[in-house]
Design a protein around this motif. Structure first.
Motif, PDB file in Angstrom:
ATOM      1  N   ALA A   1       1.048  -1.418   0.043  1.00  0.00           N
ATOM      2  CA  ALA A   1       0.069   0.022  -0.211  1.00  0.00           C
ATOM      3  C   ALA A   1       0.857   1.211   0.236  1.00  0.00           C
ATOM      4  O   ALA A   1       2.041   1.342   0.664  1.00  0.00           O
ATOM      5  CB  ALA A   1      -0.993  -0.012   1.192  1.00  0.00           C
ATOM      6  N   ASN A   2       0.275   2.349  -0.748  1.00  0.00           N
ATOM      7  CA  ASN A   2       1.209   3.446  -0.788  1.00  0.00           C
ATOM      8  C   ASN A   2       0.254   4.489   0.023  1.00  0.00           C
ATOM      9  O   ASN A   2      -0.754   4.850  -0.429  1.00  0.00           O
ATOM     10  CB  ASN A   2       1.143   4.087  -2.175  1.00  0.00           C
ATOM     11  N   PHE A   3       0.766   5.086   1.138  1.00  0.00           N
ATOM     12  CA  PHE A   3      -0.095   5.930   1.955  1.00  0.00           C
ATOM     13  C   PHE A   3       0.050   7.378   1.441  1.00  0.00           C
ATOM     14  O   PHE A   3      -0.386   8.344   2.066  1.00  0.00           O
ATOM     15  CB  PHE A   3      -0.007   5.648   3.522  1.00  0.00           C
ATOM     16  N   TYR A   4       1.136   7.677   0.625  1.00  0.00           N
ATOM     17  CA  TYR A   4       1.271   9.084   0.193  1.00  0.00           C
ATOM     18  C   TYR A   4       1.562   9.990   1.440  1.00  0.00           C
ATOM     19  O   TYR A   4       1.397  11.122   1.143  1.00  0.00           O
ATOM     20  CB  TYR A   4       0.130   9.485  -0.524  1.00  0.00           C
ATOM     21  N   ASN A   5       2.219   9.458   2.407  1.00  0.00           N
ATOM     22  CA  ASN A   5       2.448  10.406   3.599  1.00  0.00           C
ATOM     23  C   ASN A   5       1.368  11.165   4.209  1.00  0.00           C
ATOM     24  O   ASN A   5       1.395  12.274   4.679  1.00  0.00           O
ATOM     25  CB  ASN A   5       3.564  11.223   3.369  1.00  0.00           C
ATOM     26  N   ILE A   6      -0.030  10.560   4.069  1.00  0.00           N
ATOM     27  CA  ILE A   6      -1.213  11.378   4.282  1.00  0.00           C
ATOM     28  C   ILE A   6      -1.170  11.461   5.853  1.00  0.00           C
ATOM     29  O   ILE A   6      -1.092  10.115   6.641  1.00  0.00           O
ATOM     30  CB  ILE A   6      -2.522  10.681   3.751  1.00  0.00           C
ATOM     31  N   PRO A   7      -1.334  12.255   6.620  1.00  0.00           N
ATOM     32  CA  PRO A   7      -0.882  12.361   8.129  1.00  0.00           C
ATOM     33  C   PRO A   7      -2.036  11.207   8.719  1.00  0.00           C
ATOM     34  O   PRO A   7      -3.370  11.521   8.506  1.00  0.00           O
ATOM     35  CB  PRO A   7      -1.130  13.804   8.557  1.00  0.00           C
ATOM     36  N   GLY A   8      -1.686  10.296   9.387  1.00  0.00           N
ATOM     37  CA  GLY A   8      -2.443   9.534  10.302  1.00  0.00           C
ATOM     38  C   GLY A   8      -2.996   8.234   9.507  1.00  0.00           C
ATOM     39  O   GLY A   8      -3.379   7.576  10.298  1.00  0.00           O
ATOM     40  N   LEU A   9      -2.842   8.291   8.092  1.00  0.00           N
ATOM     41  CA  LEU A   9      -3.541   7.140   7.634  1.00  0.00           C
ATOM     42  C   LEU A   9      -2.916   5.909   7.665  1.00  0.00           C
ATOM     43  O   LEU A   9      -3.486   4.760   7.898  1.00  0.00           O
ATOM     44  CB  LEU A   9      -3.354   7.573   5.906  1.00  0.00           C
ATOM     45  N   GLN A  10      -1.462   5.864   7.813  1.00  0.00           N
ATOM     46  CA  GLN A  10      -0.891   4.655   7.843  1.00  0.00           C
ATOM     47  C   GLN A  10      -0.999   3.848   9.225  1.00  0.00           C
ATOM     48  O   GLN A  10      -1.431   2.766   9.387  1.00  0.00           O
ATOM     49  CB  GLN A  10       0.595   4.549   7.669  1.00  0.00           C
ATOM     50  N   GLU A  11      -1.282   4.952  10.313  1.00  0.00           N
ATOM     51  CA  GLU A  11      -1.516   4.496  11.653  1.00  0.00           C
ATOM     52  C   GLU A  11      -2.775   3.827  11.999  1.00  0.00           C
ATOM     53  O   GLU A  11      -2.885   2.772  12.593  1.00  0.00           O
ATOM     54  CB  GLU A  11      -1.029   5.512  12.579  1.00  0.00           C
TER      55      GLU A  11
END
Ligand SMILES: Cc1cc2nc3c(=O)[nH]c(=O)nc-3n(C[C@H](O)[C@H](O)[C@H](O)COP(=O)(O)OP(=O)(O)OC[C@H]3O[C@@H](n4cnc5c(N)ncnc54)[C@H](O)[C@@H]3O)c2cc1C
Length: 402
Positions: free
Chosen positions: A110-120
């Motif tokens: 998955a690519n979370f594109y550094n969107i704040p909080g998304l990966q976590e």
């Protein structure tokens, strides 16, 4: 005794398992060559069915030992951590394996594109483990909602946001709509309190498909009560909310992220030339640029379609074709045969929208197409999935039973 020459395949997904089986078949009369297959899991995942496992807990893995039994393939269970394409060594932690030829087929993540909080605070849908976690979470939330007396909190619990309206996002949403009906019945939750929302940054769902199909899919999703928000991105995520680029804030405990893929760092760190999404640049024979002994296939390879000059999409059907081709090309290189360039064949596209409905098309001879909508389409989708297992069986010359 002379040491054997190693042909190493990294990854036992669609591309890798196909390449390994074809290599074993081609080299069966050449015991001086040993085929090796590396994967972090002892099973082959039917990744195109992950949405079903995430919602219905269906069986979508096949043990690798069953697929490769009695083949000239040594399976290495472990996490590949480094590729030294110049020194011809692959590392798995402190273990190493030298190769004469290498096929890289490690797929994507998955690519979370550094969107704040998304990966976590969201669930990707890329592995069997992801699917199991989603399944457990949905079951727990349904059970929790049944005992929550506060309506607003119940609604927040039963709001499911899907980030990304591509193929996997819409397939998951429709599957979830089917399941939620069952969950509300089982736990006696009011079905009107359940909300499934797809957030898509493009102007329509399944943006890579033909517009007429996308419109049909959109309509079917709406009929199933799924909300679709297009032209909007997820800007940030907290454990309880999703902030959209429109400024709207959605309260939700569950975000399933299907909004993009990327290739692992391991590939980038290997020093091989990469392009879009970190995919390895390959030539027409799927050989890594500047390295005669290393091939990349499937999601890992940035192969160009010679007719359109566009990158070949990351899709299982292409990974399978490429797996067979590189095995043939490695054999041809060693024994002086003719290597063949990769010519992608688009066999069709079928999108399942729950258990009993699918929309799509299949290629027919003479550049003709046949389109499917409805139950027939879902039978077709099942047939495509079964075909993969049939081809594995054929390639390994064994019956694989679950
Ligand atoms: C939910 C979903 C639905 C999809 N639906 C469709 C569809 O309907 N049709 C379609 O054509 N495509 C579909 N796709 C895309 C398709 O699944 C991929 O394009 C395809 O799996 C790529 O095949 P591959 O061989 O490159 O990699 P994969 O099949 O992903 O295999 C990669 C393998 O490498 C292993 N691996 C990865 N990293 C390491 C490591 N560091 N060490 C050891 N092992 C490692 C993994 O365990 C895995 O077994 C879907 C994808 C998803 C996520």
């Amino acid at each position: 005794m002379e040491a054997k020459k190693n042909i190493v395949v990294m990854g036992a997904g669609y591309g890798g398992i196909t390449a390994a089986l074809r290599l074993a078949r081609l080299f069966r009369l050449h015991p001086e060559y040993q085929i090796h297959l590396i994967d972090r899991n002892p099973y082959h995942t039917l990744k195109t069915q992950l949405h079903e496992a995430a919602v219905r807990k269906t069986e979508i893995s096949i043990p690798i030992d069953r697929i490769i039994q009695r083949q000239n393939i040594i399976f290495h269970l472990g996490e590949a951590t480094r590729i030294d394409s110049i020194g011809h060594i692959v590392r798995m932690g402190n273990r190493s394996l030298s190769f004469n030829y290498l096929v890289i087929a490690l797929g994507s993540q998955a690519n979370f594109y550094n969107i704040p909080g998304l990966q976590e605070s969201s669930f990707p849908l890329q592995t069997l483990r992801d699917a199991q976690q989603i399944y457990d979470s949905i079951s727990q939330l349904c059970a929790y909602a049944a005992t929550e007396p506060n309506e607003e909190r119940r609604r927040d619990t039963l709001r499911f946001v899907i980030g990304g309206g591509g193929l996997s996002g819409v397939e998951f949403a429709a599957e979830l709509a089917d399941h939620v009906a069952q969950c509300t019945r089982n736990y006696q939750v009011n079905p009107h309190e359940v909300e499934i929302i797809i957030i898509e940054s493009g102007s329509r769902v399944v943006p890579k498909m033909d517009e007429s199909f996308a419109m049909r899919i959109h309509k079917k999703l709406l009929e199933r009560g799924i909300k679709i928000i297009t032209g909007t991105k997820i800007d940030s995520r907290t454990p309880d909310t999703v902030v959209l680029s429109s400024g709207e804030v959605l309260r939700t405990r569950t975000v399933i992220w299907t909004g993009g893929i990327r290739i692992q760092e391991l590939v980038k760190e290997s020093g091989m030339k990469t392009g879009q999404l970190g995919r390895i640049i390959v030539d027409e024979f799927l050989q890594v640029e500047g390295n005669l002994f290393v091939y990349a296939i499937g999601d890992n390879a940035l192969a160009l379609n010679p007719y359109t000059k566009e990158p070949v999409p990351a899709a299982a059907q292409f990974a399978l074709q490429q797996g067979r081709l590189v095995a043939n090309n490695i054999y041809a290189t060693i024994f002086g045969g003719v290597r063949r360039p990769y010519r992608p064949k688009v066999l069709g596209e079928v999108v399942s929208l729950g258990r009993h409905l699918a929309i799509g098309w299949l290629a027919l001879p003479l550049s003709k197409k046949i389109t499917f909508v409805g139950f027939l389409g879902s039978l077709l989708k099942t047939a495509i999935q079964e075909r993969h297992i049939f081809l594995l069986r054929k390639e390994s010359r064994k019956w694989i039973t679950y």
